[in-house]
Design a protein around this motif. Structure first.
Motif, PDB file in Angstrom:
ATOM      1  N   GLY A  67      -4.491   2.906 -11.544  1.00  0.00           N
ATOM      2  CA  GLY A  67      -5.172   3.514 -10.406  1.00  0.00           C
ATOM      3  C   GLY A  67      -6.042   2.582  -9.606  1.00  0.00           C
ATOM      4  N   SER A  68      -5.958   1.276  -9.841  1.00  0.00           N
ATOM      5  CA  SER A  68      -6.857   0.335  -9.167  1.00  0.00           C
ATOM      6  C   SER A  68      -6.377  -0.098  -7.789  1.00  0.00           C
ATOM      7  N   ARG A  69      -5.059  -0.013  -7.545  1.00  0.00           N
ATOM      8  CA  ARG A  69      -4.518  -0.505  -6.288  1.00  0.00           C
ATOM      9  C   ARG A  69      -3.378   0.379  -5.808  1.00  0.00           C
ATOM     10  N   LEU A  70      -3.098   0.270  -4.520  1.00  0.00           N
ATOM     11  CA  LEU A  70      -1.929   0.882  -3.898  1.00  0.00           C
ATOM     12  C   LEU A  70      -1.089  -0.220  -3.275  1.00  0.00           C
ATOM     13  N   SER A  71       0.213  -0.066  -3.345  1.00  0.00           N
ATOM     14  CA  SER A  71       1.100  -0.984  -2.647  1.00  0.00           C
ATOM     15  C   SER A  71       1.861  -0.221  -1.572  1.00  0.00           C
ATOM     16  N   TYR A  72       2.371  -0.935  -0.602  1.00  0.00           N
ATOM     17  CA  TYR A  72       3.107  -0.314   0.505  1.00  0.00           C
ATOM     18  C   TYR A  72       3.952  -1.400   1.169  1.00  0.00           C
ATOM     19  N   ARG A  73       4.847  -0.984   2.043  1.00  0.00           N
ATOM     20  CA  ARG A  73       5.661  -1.942   2.784  1.00  0.00           C
ATOM     21  C   ARG A  73       5.581  -1.670   4.272  1.00  0.00           C
ATOM     22  N   SER A  74       5.918  -2.684   5.049  1.00  0.00           N
ATOM     23  CA  SER A  74       6.052  -2.506   6.495  1.00  0.00           C
ATOM     24  C   SER A  74       7.448  -1.966   6.790  1.00  0.00           C
ATOM     25  N   GLY A  75       7.711  -1.706   8.071  1.00  0.00           N
ATOM     26  CA  GLY A  75       9.045  -1.260   8.450  1.00  0.00           C
ATOM     27  C   GLY A  75      10.108  -2.309   8.226  1.00  0.00           C
ATOM     28  N   LEU A  76       9.690  -3.560   8.076  1.00  0.00           N
ATOM     29  CA  LEU A  76      10.626  -4.656   7.818  1.00  0.00           C
ATOM     30  C   LEU A  76      10.648  -5.043   6.341  1.00  0.00           C
ATOM     31  N   CYS A  77      10.110  -4.170   5.479  1.00  0.00           N
ATOM     32  CA  CYS A  77      10.135  -4.351   4.023  1.00  0.00           C
ATOM     33  C   CYS A  77       9.332  -5.562   3.558  1.00  0.00           C
ATOM     34  N   VAL A  78       8.208  -5.828   4.209  1.00  0.00           N
ATOM     35  CA  VAL A  78       7.241  -6.803   3.722  1.00  0.00           C
ATOM     36  C   VAL A  78       6.209  -6.025   2.913  1.00  0.00           C
ATOM     37  N   PRO A  80     -11.380  -0.310  -0.571  1.00  0.00           N
ATOM     38  CA  PRO A  80     -11.615  -1.550   0.164  1.00  0.00           C
ATOM     39  C   PRO A  80     -12.931  -1.494   0.925  1.00  0.00           C
ATOM     40  N   THR A  81     -13.450  -2.646   1.285  1.00  0.00           N
ATOM     41  CA  THR A  81     -14.682  -2.703   2.074  1.00  0.00           C
ATOM     42  C   THR A  81     -14.444  -2.069   3.433  1.00  0.00           C
ATOM     43  N   PRO A  82     -15.261  -1.084   3.839  1.00  0.00           N
ATOM     44  CA  PRO A  82     -15.049  -0.418   5.134  1.00  0.00           C
ATOM     45  C   PRO A  82     -15.030  -1.429   6.285  1.00  0.00           C
ATOM     46  N   GLY A  83     -14.031  -1.281   7.146  1.00  0.00           N
ATOM     47  CA  GLY A  83     -13.933  -2.134   8.316  1.00  0.00           C
ATOM     48  C   GLY A  83     -13.304  -3.485   8.059  1.00  0.00           C
ATOM     49  N   GLU A  84     -12.969  -3.790   6.810  1.00  0.00           N
ATOM     50  CA  GLU A  84     -12.389  -5.084   6.477  1.00  0.00           C
ATOM     51  C   GLU A  84     -10.872  -4.982   6.417  1.00  0.00           C
ATOM     52  N   PHE A  85     -10.190  -5.898   7.101  1.00  0.00           N
ATOM     53  CA  PHE A  85      -8.730  -5.910   7.076  1.00  0.00           C
ATOM     54  C   PHE A  85      -8.262  -6.560   5.778  1.00  0.00           C
ATOM     55  N   VAL A  86      -7.470  -5.843   5.010  1.00  0.00           N
ATOM     56  CA  VAL A  86      -6.999  -6.337   3.718  1.00  0.00           C
ATOM     57  C   VAL A  86      -5.482  -6.470   3.760  1.00  0.00           C
ATOM     58  N   PHE A  87      -5.000  -7.652   3.416  1.00  0.00           N
ATOM     59  CA  PHE A  87      -3.553  -7.856   3.303  1.00  0.00           C
ATOM     60  C   PHE A  87      -3.309  -8.811   2.151  1.00  0.00           C
ATOM     61  N   LYS A  88      -2.919  -8.273   1.009  1.00  0.00           N
ATOM     62  CA  LYS A  88      -2.621  -9.088  -0.157  1.00  0.00           C
ATOM     63  C   LYS A  88      -1.147  -8.912  -0.492  1.00  0.00           C
ATOM     64  N   PRO A  89      -0.330  -9.930  -0.253  1.00  0.00           N
ATOM     65  CA  PRO A  89       1.102  -9.811  -0.543  1.00  0.00           C
ATOM     66  C   PRO A  89       1.340  -9.448  -2.008  1.00  0.00           C
ATOM     67  N   LEU A  90       2.339  -8.623  -2.243  1.00  0.00           N
ATOM     68  CA  LEU A  90       2.667  -8.225  -3.605  1.00  0.00           C
ATOM     69  C   LEU A  90       3.309  -9.376  -4.374  1.00  0.00           C
ATOM     70  N   PHE A  91       3.918 -10.308  -3.642  1.00  0.00           N
ATOM     71  CA  PHE A  91       4.564 -11.467  -4.240  1.00  0.00           C
ATOM     72  C   PHE A  91       3.927 -12.744  -3.698  1.00  0.00           C
ATOM     73  N   SER A  92       3.998 -13.820  -4.481  1.00  0.00           N
ATOM     74  CA  SER A  92       3.584 -15.130  -3.999  1.00  0.00           C
ATOM     75  C   SER A  92       4.779 -15.820  -3.340  1.00  0.00           C
ATOM     76  N   GLY A  93       4.493 -16.782  -2.469  1.00  0.00           N
ATOM     77  CA  GLY A  93       5.578 -17.514  -1.842  1.00  0.00           C
ATOM     78  C   GLY A  93       6.318 -16.684  -0.817  1.00  0.00           C
TER      79      GLY A  93
END
Length: 214
Positions: free
Chosen positions: A27-38, A46-59
């Motif tokens: 329950g600590s995180r949620l994952s999601y994808r864009s329309g292009l499957c990123v 998350p911190t209010p007002g902060e843009f968060v983008f942490k890729p699920l994969f490296s590279g």
């Protein structure tokens, strides 16, 4: 301060937005994808007002990673199953934050660029389910893969409709799934339920989408 003018027309911008939210088992995180499957993930708070983008994969982002699922148990919480189109169309297993491709588990099509309609671990971590359309996109069915035997079992046998998004009951005994006339249209979609071995399939709800067990 005046914001720039903008307009919204028609159905908006195709493929713009976030899709297929998936919980981490703790329950600590949620994952999601864009329309292009990123794919990426965010903390639950998350911190209010902060843009968060942490890729699920490296590279480099794997091609065709439109379906994935986090491991269901504490021991598997950092393990991810995902689909990709690398040397055929396959399902891979990788540690969260790892560099793709990881370990190839199962090739569901020898052809490139084939897609899964859904992918989920079994609640006890013994295997997973996936839904997959035929090559002509005339129908789609649900399949089960078991890690111990490496065996694939077809659970439904539709010839003119599609088994699409599904969810497994917490006790691992039942599957609820979308049964649709078209693989990419939300009209004429009903929810069906069946046992985990594919038996006792029956209509549950007419006109239902995106099933999720409590």
């Amino acid at each position: 301060t005046k914001a720039p003018d903008f307009s919204i027309t028609g159905d908006g911008i195709e493929l713009f937005g976030e899709f297929r939210p998936t919980w981490r088992a703790d329950g600590s995180r949620l994952s999601y994808r864009s329309g292009l499957c990123v794919t990426s993930s965010i903390p639950v708070q998350p911190t209010p007002g902060e843009f968060v983008f942490k890729p699920l994969f490296s590279g480099e982002q794997p091609s065709g990673a439109c379906t994935w699922d986090w491991g269901p148990t504490p021991a598997l919480a950092d393990q991810i199953l995902y689909s990709a189109n690398t040397g055929g169309s396959s399902i891979y297993r990788i540690k969260e934050g790892g560099t793709p491709p990881g370990t190839k588990v199962h090739t569901f099509s020898e052809l490139d660029h084939q897609i899964l309609l859904d992918l989920q671990w079994l609640p006890d971590g013994s295997g997973f389910l996936y839904s997959f359309p035929d090559l002509a996109y005339e129908f789609g069915n649900i399949f089960r893969y078991d890690f111990a035997t490496r065996r694939v079992t077809q659970l439904t046998d539709f010839k003119d409709t599609y088994a699409r998004a599904f969810d497994v009951s917490p006790d691992g005994g039942w599957i609820v799934f979308e049964r649709a006339r078209k693989w990419n249209d939300d009209k004429e979609v009903d929810l069906w339920i069946m046992r985990i071995d594919g038996s006792n399939a029956r209509l549950l709800v007419r006109g239902g989408l995106a099933p999720s067990w409590r």
